[in-house]
Design a protein around this motif. Structure first.
Motif, mmCIF file in Angstrom:
data_model
loop_
_atom_site.group_PDB
_atom_site.id
_atom_site.type_symbol
_atom_site.label_atom_id
_atom_site.label_comp_id
_atom_site.label_asym_id
_atom_site.label_seq_id
_atom_site.Cartn_x
_atom_site.Cartn_y
_atom_site.Cartn_z
ATOM 1 N N LYS A 35 -6.967 0.077 -9.223
ATOM 2 C CA LYS A 35 -7.981 0.775 -10.016
ATOM 3 C C LYS A 35 -7.381 1.333 -11.295
ATOM 4 O O LYS A 35 -7.962 1.230 -12.387
ATOM 5 C CB LYS A 35 -8.604 1.904 -9.196
ATOM 6 N N ARG A 36 -6.196 1.911 -11.179
ATOM 7 C CA ARG A 36 -5.530 2.480 -12.347
ATOM 8 C C ARG A 36 -5.116 1.394 -13.333
ATOM 9 O O ARG A 36 -5.324 1.522 -14.541
ATOM 10 C CB ARG A 36 -4.308 3.287 -11.895
ATOM 11 N N LEU A 37 -4.528 0.319 -12.838
ATOM 12 C CA LEU A 37 -4.035 -0.741 -13.711
ATOM 13 C C LEU A 37 -5.166 -1.543 -14.342
ATOM 14 O O LEU A 37 -5.058 -1.991 -15.489
ATOM 15 C CB LEU A 37 -3.096 -1.670 -12.941
ATOM 16 N N ALA A 40 0.833 -1.198 0.000
ATOM 17 C CA ALA A 40 0.000 0.000 0.000
ATOM 18 C C ALA A 40 0.869 1.249 0.000
ATOM 19 O O ALA A 40 0.564 2.239 -0.682
ATOM 20 C CB ALA A 40 -0.929 -0.010 1.203
ATOM 21 N N ALA A 41 1.984 1.212 0.749
ATOM 22 C CA ALA A 41 2.906 2.347 0.780
ATOM 23 C C ALA A 41 3.566 2.525 -0.581
ATOM 24 O O ALA A 41 3.752 3.656 -1.058
ATOM 25 C CB ALA A 41 3.963 2.119 1.864
ATOM 26 N N PHE A 42 3.924 1.424 -1.217
ATOM 27 C CA PHE A 42 4.525 1.479 -2.553
ATOM 28 C C PHE A 42 3.550 2.097 -3.549
ATOM 29 O O PHE A 42 3.928 2.921 -4.388
ATOM 30 C CB PHE A 42 4.917 0.063 -2.992
ATOM 31 N N GLU A 43 2.280 1.695 -3.448
ATOM 32 C CA GLU A 43 1.264 2.215 -4.363
ATOM 33 C C GLU A 43 1.118 3.730 -4.218
ATOM 34 O O GLU A 43 1.006 4.455 -5.216
ATOM 35 C CB GLU A 43 -0.078 1.526 -4.111
ATOM 36 N N TYR A 55 -2.523 -5.448 -10.912
ATOM 37 C CA TYR A 55 -3.330 -5.750 -12.095
ATOM 38 C C TYR A 55 -4.168 -6.992 -11.815
ATOM 39 O O TYR A 55 -3.663 -8.094 -11.752
ATOM 40 C CB TYR A 55 -2.430 -5.971 -13.323
ATOM 41 N N HIS A 56 -5.457 -6.796 -11.585
ATOM 42 C CA HIS A 56 -6.385 -7.871 -11.222
ATOM 43 C C HIS A 56 -5.771 -8.748 -10.121
ATOM 44 O O HIS A 56 -5.750 -9.973 -10.211
ATOM 45 C CB HIS A 56 -6.763 -8.690 -12.454
ATOM 46 N N ARG A 57 -5.311 -8.054 -9.085
ATOM 47 C CA ARG A 57 -4.644 -8.727 -7.956
ATOM 48 C C ARG A 57 -5.606 -9.689 -7.265
ATOM 49 O O ARG A 57 -6.799 -9.414 -7.116
ATOM 50 C CB ARG A 57 -4.157 -7.690 -6.955
ATOM 51 N N ASP A 58 -5.069 -10.827 -6.842
ATOM 52 C CA ASP A 58 -5.862 -11.801 -6.090
ATOM 53 C C ASP A 58 -6.297 -11.182 -4.755
ATOM 54 O O ASP A 58 -5.552 -10.410 -4.144
ATOM 55 C CB ASP A 58 -5.055 -13.070 -5.839
ATOM 56 N N SER A 59 -7.483 -11.525 -4.314
ATOM 57 C CA SER A 59 -8.054 -10.919 -3.112
ATOM 58 C C SER A 59 -7.523 -11.547 -1.835
ATOM 59 O O SER A 59 -7.036 -12.681 -1.831
ATOM 60 C CB SER A 59 -9.583 -11.048 -3.140
ATOM 61 N N ASN A 60 -7.604 -10.779 -0.752
ATOM 62 C CA ASN A 60 -7.265 -11.260 0.601
ATOM 63 C C ASN A 60 -5.879 -11.889 0.680
ATOM 64 O O ASN A 60 -5.690 -12.933 1.310
ATOM 65 C CB ASN A 60 -8.314 -12.260 1.088
ATOM 66 N N MET A 61 -4.896 -11.246 0.039
ATOM 67 C CA MET A 61 -3.545 -11.800 0.019
ATOM 68 C C MET A 61 -2.884 -11.839 1.393
ATOM 69 O O MET A 61 -1.894 -12.544 1.586
ATOM 70 C CB MET A 61 -2.683 -10.996 -0.953
ATOM 71 N N LYS A 62 -3.415 -11.081 2.354
ATOM 72 C CA LYS A 62 -2.818 -11.111 3.683
ATOM 73 C C LYS A 62 -3.131 -12.420 4.406
ATOM 74 O O LYS A 62 -2.440 -12.784 5.363
ATOM 75 C CB LYS A 62 -3.306 -9.926 4.510
#
Length: 347
Positions: free
Chosen positions: A214-216, A203-206, A282-289
């Protein structure tokens, strides 16, 4: 797809994603088996398939029964004598039940031989909040050292006559391997100092790079990967950094990197680009934590890489399809992605 000459060969292969295989255990609503028979396509699976089956506690035999019924073949990357990936594949037909049993017997816990990089990545997604980056690195180093020491001990017992001076051999390991590992670990710990303040470093990187899912996700084909690379290069330039994107994305080795004497294989390139697409959002998989979702995402990446060696990739997960399609297009991979959608439509 290049195969070992003495292995059984077939005209065309379809690699089955686990979601498709899962549906086939529930009545095959998409008619996958019928489709493969109609077009004389041979289904294929891998050891990654077995990993997913092993995690399906209580349902293992259902998956193995399907693999046996459809006469699926197993594919695996071929390594050279130095255990380096050759970029070629072996394909063979086995009894899935017996092969799975052998796989489970040999699938012992492995050390974090990547110095805890997998754990660090999971933490960047917001997972493993209970430990610091330094702890992850130190744990990875310890597990690797323990693994090396046990492996060396077994080897010295087997070839004791060839290595009579065991103390000298241990001293060599201490000087040339353990010292380097310690230096690398300290460097990584220094680099990650202060990162623990961010629960999700991504999130910090973003925020810093003005990159977001959203952008990607608004980027349309064709040339999705190149568009994202160009966008990222511009953002780095704003920070005064000029980056070789192919090296940054892991599809071209650094000049000093000796890990790839045969070059980076196609499968390794697929894995690298797929990982970066997911990492950047880019269409990141959900709940990666969540650990379960993180592991599932890594499996998806691995399936996408292995499927590039086949003629078809049968899958059902929309984000998996979109990322894989973008990767295959960029690399010029001719594997056809067959997307089985929720409403039983085929694309």
């Amino acid at each position: 797809m290049q195969y070992e000459q003495n292995e059984e060969q077939h005209e065309s292969f379809a690699y089955l994603d686990h979601n498709v295989l899962d549906l086939m255990t529930k009545g095959d609503p998409h008619g996958v088996e019928e489709l493969m028979k109609e077009f004389c396509i041979t289904p294929a699976y891998s050891y990654e398939t077995f990993k997913e089956i092993k995690r399906s506690k209580g349902y293992e035999n259902k998956f193995l029964d399907v693999l046996a019924d459809i006469e699926a073949v197993r594919i695996r990357p071929l390594l050279d004598l130095n255990f380096v990936d050759t970029g070629k594949f072996a394909v063979g037909k086995f009894d899935p039940h017996k092969e799975f049993q052998r796989f489970c017997e040999n699938d012992a816990e492995t050390p974090e031989s990547d110095f805890g990089l997998s754990g660090m990545l999971h933490k960047m997604y917001g997972g493993q909040t209970e430990i610091s980056y330094a702890n992850i690195i130190e744990r990875g180093q310890k597990e690797l050292v323990d693994y090396l020491e046990s492996t060396v001990k077994e080897a010295m017992n087997d070839i004791n006559t060839l290595l009579p001076d065991s103390e000298s051999f241990k001293a060599m390991l201490e000087k040339h391997i353990y010292s380097v590992m310690s230096e690398l670990s300290q460097g990584m710990i220094t680099t990650t100092q202060g990162m623990d303040k961010n629960l999700a470093t991504i999130a910090a990187f973003e925020r810093e790079m003005n990159i977001s899912p959203k952008r990607l996700n608004n980027i349309e084909p064709p040339n999705v990967v190149q568009q994202i690379m160009d966008l990222l290069a511009k953002e780095f330039a704003k920070h005064g950094a000029k980056i070789d994107m192919e090296t940054y994305w892991g599809i071209k080795p650094h000049p000093f990197d000796k890990r790839f004497p045969n070059g980076i294989t196609v499968v390794q390139q697929v894995n690298a680009i797929y990982h970066m697409l997911n990492f950047l959002g880019y269409h990141r998989d959900s709940n990666m934590k969540k650990n379960r979702r993180f592991i599932a995402s890594v499996s998806d990446m691995t399936h996408a890489g292995l499927a590039s060696s086949c003629d078809y990739f049968f899958c059902r997960d929309n984000s998996l399809v979109l990322k894989t399609a973008a990767v295959y297009e960029y690399l010029g991979i001719r594997t056809t992605i067959v997307h089985f959608q929720e409403k039983k439509e085929r694309l």
